[in-house]
Scaffold this motif. Structure first.
Motif, PDB file in Angstrom:
ATOM      1  N   MET A   1      -6.557  -2.209  10.596  1.00 58.09           N
ATOM      2  CA  MET A   1      -6.796  -0.943   9.911  1.00 58.09           C
ATOM      3  C   MET A   1      -7.987  -1.051   8.960  1.00 58.09           C
ATOM      4  N   GLY A   2      -8.184  -2.245   8.414  1.00 57.72           N
ATOM      5  CA  GLY A   2      -9.282  -2.420   7.472  1.00 57.72           C
ATOM      6  C   GLY A   2     -10.639  -2.121   8.079  1.00 57.72           C
ATOM      7  N   ASP A   3     -10.762  -2.213   9.404  1.00 57.38           N
ATOM      8  CA  ASP A   3     -12.029  -1.953  10.082  1.00 57.38           C
ATOM      9  C   ASP A   3     -12.249  -0.480  10.411  1.00 57.38           C
ATOM     10  N   ILE A   4     -11.208   0.314  10.365  1.00 54.19           N
ATOM     11  CA  ILE A   4     -11.340   1.712  10.797  1.00 54.19           C
ATOM     12  C   ILE A   4     -10.930   2.733   9.737  1.00 54.19           C
ATOM     13  N   ALA A   5     -10.608   2.271   8.523  1.00 55.84           N
ATOM     14  CA  ALA A   5     -10.125   3.221   7.509  1.00 55.84           C
ATOM     15  C   ALA A   5     -10.473   2.765   6.105  1.00 55.84           C
ATOM     16  N   ASN A   6     -10.500   3.720   5.201  1.00 54.53           N
ATOM     17  CA  ASN A   6     -10.587   3.467   3.764  1.00 54.53           C
ATOM     18  C   ASN A   6      -9.311   4.015   3.146  1.00 54.53           C
ATOM     19  N   PHE A   7      -8.940   3.467   2.002  1.00 55.47           N
ATOM     20  CA  PHE A   7      -7.664   3.800   1.391  1.00 55.47           C
ATOM     21  C   PHE A   7      -7.871   4.197  -0.060  1.00 55.47           C
ATOM     22  N   SER A   8      -7.150   5.227  -0.511  1.00 53.99           N
ATOM     23  CA  SER A   8      -7.232   5.629  -1.910  1.00 53.99           C
ATOM     24  C   SER A   8      -5.846   6.003  -2.424  1.00 53.99           C
ATOM     25  N   TYR A   9      -5.571   5.554  -3.650  1.00 51.43           N
ATOM     26  CA  TYR A   9      -4.297   5.839  -4.305  1.00 51.43           C
ATOM     27  C   TYR A   9      -4.342   7.225  -4.924  1.00 51.43           C
ATOM     28  N   GLY A  10      -3.171   7.837  -5.040  1.00 50.57           N
ATOM     29  CA  GLY A  10      -3.068   9.204  -5.528  1.00 50.57           C
ATOM     30  C   GLY A  10      -3.145   9.344  -7.032  1.00 50.57           C
ATOM     31  N   TYR A  11      -2.907  10.556  -7.473  1.00 45.64           N
ATOM     32  CA  TYR A  11      -3.046  10.988  -8.866  1.00 45.64           C
ATOM     33  C   TYR A  11      -1.728  10.843  -9.609  1.00 45.64           C
TER      34      TYR A  11
END
Length: 190
Positions: A1-11
């Protein structure tokens, strides 16, 4: 997944009964990976939280607690912000269809990996660093779309009462007609 996506935590904020934008929390993801429509909570959209706004077909994943790994496709058009115990998965759409990923995230292959990778302790943790390690089969986009088309039909039959129930009734009606004709057709003894 690290090669095809970026990740962000919510508010991080306290959910309210009123506001001008829906606040999506872990508890808003049902057991089938769908957005619950009851017990909605809200916030007011301000500059500070605007970067957490969701768009249709965004993917959210619960990162902690008993629901870690549970994944939802945000298929709504309503204005919404996602909460801090969720991770938004920004997929490279030139490589992967979000609907394909959502179906994958409901599968045994996904859960087998998730259960092996989750951090222990009182509150299981499934953070972005762990999520990067998930391996996903990546056929061409055309094949992903074909798979999604098939799985969406099954998902609707199983989880959407307005589709599934009439289809089940139709199958049972044909079954009844078949057996009625078989059982009530008597041949004369010659």
């Amino acid at each position: 997944m690290g090669d095809i996506a970026n990740f962000s935590y919510g508010y991080t904020d306290k959910a309210k009964d009123k506001g001008n934008v829906r606040f999506i929390r872990i508890t808003d993801i049902d057991e089938n990976g769908k957005l619950r429509q009851n017990d909605k909570k809200y916030l007011d959209l301000i500059d500070k939280n605007s970067k957490y706004q969701l768009r249709k077909n965004d993917i959210l994943m619960a990162r902690t607690g008993a629901t870690y790994g549970k994944t939802m496709l945000f298929d709504s058009n309503e204005n919404a912000i996602y909460a801090s115990f969720l991770i938004k998965i920004d997929l490279d759409k030139t490589l992967i269809n979000p609907l394909y990923y959502w179906h994958f995230a409901q599968s045994g292959l996904y859960w087998e990996q998730a259960n092996k990778l989750v951090g222990g302790g009182a509150q299981p943790q499934f953070n972005a660093n762990v999520l990067k390690l998930i391996k996903i089969p990546l056929p061409p986009l055309s094949e992903q779309e074909r798979i999604v088309s098939i799985l969406d039909k099954f998902d609707a039959l199983v989880n959407d009462i307005s589709v599934g129930l009439p289809a089940e009734i139709e199958v049972r009606r044909k079954q009844y007609e078949y057996y009625r004709e078989k059982l009530l057709t008597f041949e004369k003894n010659k």
